[in-house]
Design an enzyme around this catalytic site. Sequence first.
Site, PDB file in Angstrom:
ATOM      1  N   GLY A  19     -16.065  -3.648 -29.052  1.00  0.00           N
ATOM      2  CA  GLY A  19     -16.205  -5.095 -29.126  1.00  0.00           C
ATOM      3  C   GLY A  19     -14.902  -5.730 -29.564  1.00  0.00           C
ATOM      4  O   GLY A  19     -14.038  -5.083 -30.173  1.00  0.00           O
ATOM      5  N   CYS A  20     -14.751  -7.017 -29.279  1.00  0.00           N
ATOM      6  CA  CYS A  20     -13.486  -7.687 -29.613  1.00  0.00           C
ATOM      7  C   CYS A  20     -13.273  -7.738 -31.128  1.00  0.00           C
ATOM      8  O   CYS A  20     -12.210  -7.364 -31.619  1.00  0.00           O
ATOM      9  CB  CYS A  20     -13.432  -9.076 -28.986  1.00  0.00           C
ATOM     10  SG  CYS A  20     -14.808 -10.164 -29.395  1.00  0.00           S
ATOM     11  N   TYR A  21     -14.273  -8.202 -31.878  1.00  0.00           N
ATOM     12  CA  TYR A  21     -14.110  -8.256 -33.331  1.00  0.00           C
ATOM     13  C   TYR A  21     -14.001  -6.860 -33.960  1.00  0.00           C
ATOM     14  O   TYR A  21     -13.120  -6.623 -34.806  1.00  0.00           O
ATOM     15  CB  TYR A  21     -15.275  -8.997 -33.972  1.00  0.00           C
ATOM     16  CG  TYR A  21     -15.328 -10.485 -33.728  1.00  0.00           C
ATOM     17  CD1 TYR A  21     -14.288 -11.330 -34.112  1.00  0.00           C
ATOM     18  CD2 TYR A  21     -16.445 -11.072 -33.144  1.00  0.00           C
ATOM     19  CE1 TYR A  21     -14.348 -12.701 -33.912  1.00  0.00           C
ATOM     20  CE2 TYR A  21     -16.526 -12.444 -32.942  1.00  0.00           C
ATOM     21  CZ  TYR A  21     -15.482 -13.260 -33.323  1.00  0.00           C
ATOM     22  OH  TYR A  21     -15.557 -14.616 -33.133  1.00  0.00           O
ATOM     23  N   THR A  60     -12.747  -4.203 -32.861  1.00  0.00           N
ATOM     24  CA  THR A  60     -11.453  -3.580 -32.593  1.00  0.00           C
ATOM     25  C   THR A  60     -10.496  -3.781 -33.764  1.00  0.00           C
ATOM     26  O   THR A  60      -9.909  -2.824 -34.284  1.00  0.00           O
ATOM     27  CB  THR A  60     -10.847  -4.153 -31.296  1.00  0.00           C
ATOM     28  OG1 THR A  60     -11.643  -3.735 -30.188  1.00  0.00           O
ATOM     29  CG2 THR A  60      -9.418  -3.678 -31.091  1.00  0.00           C
ATOM     30  N   TYR A  75      -4.693 -10.279 -32.144  1.00  0.00           N
ATOM     31  CA  TYR A  75      -4.733  -9.699 -30.800  1.00  0.00           C
ATOM     32  C   TYR A  75      -5.497 -10.629 -29.874  1.00  0.00           C
ATOM     33  O   TYR A  75      -6.155 -11.587 -30.319  1.00  0.00           O
ATOM     34  CB  TYR A  75      -5.361  -8.306 -30.808  1.00  0.00           C
ATOM     35  CG  TYR A  75      -6.713  -8.216 -31.483  1.00  0.00           C
ATOM     36  CD1 TYR A  75      -7.895  -8.114 -30.748  1.00  0.00           C
ATOM     37  CD2 TYR A  75      -6.819  -8.218 -32.873  1.00  0.00           C
ATOM     38  CE1 TYR A  75      -9.120  -8.025 -31.363  1.00  0.00           C
ATOM     39  CE2 TYR A  75      -8.048  -8.130 -33.498  1.00  0.00           C
ATOM     40  CZ  TYR A  75      -9.193  -8.033 -32.743  1.00  0.00           C
ATOM     41  OH  TYR A  75     -10.419  -7.957 -33.376  1.00  0.00           O
TER      42      TYR A  75
END
Length: 308
Positions: free
Chosen positions: A114-116, A118, A287
């Site tokens: 997942g984005c968070y 990461t 990021y």
Amino acid sequence: MSIKVFIDGAAGTTGLQIRERLAHAPRFEVVQLRDEDRKSPPARAQAMNTSDFTILCLPDDAAREAVSLADEHVRIIDASSAHRTSPGWVYGLPELSAQQEEDIRQARRVSNPGCYPTGAILLLRPLVDAGLLPSSHQASVFAVSGYSGAGAGMIREYEGAHAAGEDIAPLRGYALSLKHKHQPEMRDYAGLTCTPHFMPVLGDYAQGILLYIPLHASMLSDNAGAKDLHAALAQHYANSEYVSVQPPFESGTTAYLRPDSLNGTNKVNLYVLADADGSRFTLAAVYDNLGKGASGAALQNLMIMAGA
């Protein structure tokens, strides 16, 4: 011979970015369905089972259904959150450990991070592995993401409001019940036994993440300080192509962390921030939520699995 890749959900934000990037990779051939076949299970199954790789860019339930259409030999990268903690799936964060990239290389089923999670995992896991943070640590994670991280519907809402000149809140906190689907993923792959306290916020900008994890000296083992935290992260990512541990900020300097500073890349910048007396620290990550947090990570995993 070209490597065939089928993107199931190619019309979504992540799918479109993957397809665009693969257009510049001559070794890969993107298998495309006619518009009228995009939701046809037989057509999708045929595309999966005749391709070398399938990338799922679908909602969770649709991703689970898609996996059921695939033969056992099909190598799948799932960009949804459906399989991130499922048995039999390899977690697609190559920088997680020394073994993770090889596990991804050999895998038939890989779940994209997942984005968070990461950013949170990249910051926490090396410190747990180094013994600087106990596995029982009760982590707090605060993060701001561009609205693209919430999917196509939220993109339309924000961009529609912008086009109409309507007022929209500059920041919108959500998951106010303190439950979020990313929390089990953060806990398990950061090496923690306690579910992190996670507060996500959407900002009125398109993409990019700024993530913070506060720490107090009393939380660390063996009287560790900022230098120890920085050294552990720097050692873990010393040979990483995409993850960089940034130098400490000099005391008294004016500096800012911009969530959009790495947009369009697969890079992550990590920081260790400390107060003057060394009693309080903040770990930070910057990021692109659509890069290393989505399509960039999927492509990184694809290149590893394909030996490209």
